[in-house]
Each structure stands twice: as C-alpha cells, then as structure tokens.
Design an enzyme around this catalytic site. Structure first.
Site, PDB file in Angstrom:
ATOM      1  N   GLY A 173     -11.038  14.652  26.827  1.00 48.21           N
ATOM      2  CA  GLY A 173     -10.526  16.009  26.813  1.00 48.21           C
ATOM      3  C   GLY A 173     -11.532  17.066  26.408  1.00 48.21           C
ATOM      4  N   GLY A 232     -12.991  17.770  23.617  1.00 50.37           N
ATOM      5  CA  GLY A 232     -14.129  17.328  22.829  1.00 50.37           C
ATOM      6  C   GLY A 232     -15.234  16.736  23.678  1.00 50.37           C
ATOM      7  N   TYR A 244       3.405  20.114  13.548  1.00 50.90           N
ATOM      8  CA  TYR A 244       2.138  20.428  14.218  1.00 50.90           C
ATOM      9  C   TYR A 244       1.778  21.897  14.045  1.00 50.90           C
ATOM     10  CZ  TYR A 244      -1.259  21.076  17.965  1.00 50.90           C
ATOM     11  OH  TYR A 244      -2.386  21.407  18.688  1.00 50.90           O
TER      12      TYR A 244
END
Length: 280
Positions: A13, A15, A152
C-alpha cells in the site's frame, strides 16, 4: 550526500509506494515492517522502478520499545544520520462500543497512536541534529468521526492533536512536523482491518440496520478509491518541498471531506453528513 528517511508500515500500500517514490527522488529509504518475510510486494516495486539499491528493509514493531530503539540505533550506526521519518504503520478497525471489548479499543490505540509516538520520540534527537521532518500519515478519520469507527477515529484524532501540539515546539529546534490525511485508498490497509462482515452482522443485534447501511456506503467509497501511488506522491512532496504546510490531504475528495469538519463550529455539518451513512 544521500539523505535517509525511515518509513514504517512498508509491506504494501501507501508505505511500499512511499519507499519506492522516496528512492526514486534520490533518498535512501529505510523501509520497515513487523515481518520482513512480507517484503515481496515492496521488493518487486523497487526492482521494477530500478531503485532496489536505495531500499534498506528492516524489521520494526512500532509497539515494541526495544524494537524501535534497536532499529533507530542501527540506522544511525549504518548511515550516520536520519533526515526524516514517515509514520505510516497502522491498522484499521470496524466496530461499535457496546459490541466490542475494551481491550479491542486499547489495541487500536496502541498500534495507531502509541506506536507513532514511540517512533517519533526515538527519532527526534536525530531529526533535531539533521534539521529533519516528521511526516505522519493519519486519515480523514483523524478529522471527521465516522460511524462504526469509534476506536480508529479516536486513535487518529489523538495522533492529529499530538502532532498539531508538537509542531510549534519541534519547529523551535529545527524539526518540521506534518500530518498527511488520505481518504479512501485502494491498498492492503482495507484488508488489514480484518473485517468479517458476516460475523459483524451476526452479532450486530439492534445495530444491524445501521451496520448494513454503513457497510454498503463504505464499499461504494472504496470502489472509487485513490491509488496508493497517488497518495504516496503527496507524502513525497511533503518530504522534499522547501516549504510545507502542517496539514495536507492526498486528494480533492479528502480535502472536501476534511473541510466539512474544519468549517463546522457546532458539529451539525459532520453529524448531518455521517447520519446518512447509517440510515436504513
């Protein structure tokens, strides 16, 4: 002299694409992940881009102090300096308070908030020495609270508040602090939520109608998600630009969504919007 950036959460993804894009910009990218056996996606991206020689893959568990200390010490020992950190590692979570354990909420905070704080604290002395940057990937969920994302969003709100408070203090010692807010991104992060829609629905009880509406809306949002490579491009601009703002969104959609909150003094705009997400 080649500059060094440490990036967390690079197995896939945003990163992985950020590490490759940083290397393509001439940086040495220390690409970290909990399990280096999962480096296949990153390695292939780097090989295809011709920058594998500038990618240094290392193990790092952002929730473990010994792991963080060992990784940072190793980077300094090997390269002599650290010029930037990209706090990207994190994990999604879907649930609502009545239906989950408090330990689940604590885990979300540990990964998404305290892990980011641990890495930033360990990096700051080195970034102070280099006049470097702390770039933290948060989320539009760190600006706008979202249904079935209480834990979250709480973690991402905490990160945003922490970094917003740190930024002027860090600036006095030459360190630039930036938060980067993606919206929906087509990446492995969605899979990292570990979403068991069938199991969630089976235990949803009185929340089932709202959860059904939320899951349908979310599926539609991610069907039109920004690519991870595009989101990484914004991170690289924050890494390399001479002047950079504190807060950056990665897409027009993310800017519009964050703008609802930032212009919403009494909360009616946000609650009016997110209420439609759970209307059956």
């Amino acid at each position: 002299m080649t500059k060094t950036v440490l990036i967390t959460g690079t197995s896939s993804g945003i990163g992985a694409h950020t590490a490759v894009a940083a290397a393509r910009s001439g940086w040495r990218a220390v690409a970290t992940m909990r399990d280096v056996s999962r480096a296949g996606v990153l390695t292939e991206l780097a090989r295809s881009a011709g920058v594998l020689d500038l990618i240094d893959i290392r193990a790092l568990d952002i929730t473990d102090l010994d792991s963080v200390t060992s990784c940072l010490d190793g980077v300094i020992a090997d390269f002599g300096a650290l010029d930037a950190v990209v706090n990207n590692a994190g994990a999604g979570h879907v649930g609502t308070l009545e239906l989950e354990r408090i330990d689940d909420v604590r885990t979300v905070m540990e990964v998404n908030f305290f892990g980011t704080v641990l890495v930033t604290k360990a990096a700051l002395p080195h970034l102070r020495a280099s006049g470097g940057r702390v770039l933290t990937v948060t989320s539009v969920g760190g600006v706008v609270g979202q249904p079935f994302n209480e834990a979250y969003c709480a973690a991402k709100f905490a990160v945003e508040g922490f970094m917003e408070s740190l930024a002027p203090v860090a600036a006095t010692v030459g360190v630039t602090v930036v938060v980067i807010e993606p919206g929906a991104v087509a990446s492995g992060f969605v899979g990292n939520v570990g979403l068991d829609a069938t199991g969630l629905m089976a235990s949803a009880g009185p929340y089932a109608p709202a959860l059904t509406a939320y899951l349908a809306r979310t599926a539609g949002a991610f069907a039109h998600a920004q690519s991870a490579a595009d989101a990484a491009g914004v991170i690289i601009s924050a890494l390399t630009a001479e002047d950079v703002p504190f807060r950056m969104q990665t897409s027009p959609g993310a800017r519009a969504f964050a703008g609802v909150k930032l212009a919403d003094l009494d909360g009616s705009g946000v609650i009016g919007l997110t209420t439609t997400w759970v209307a059956s």
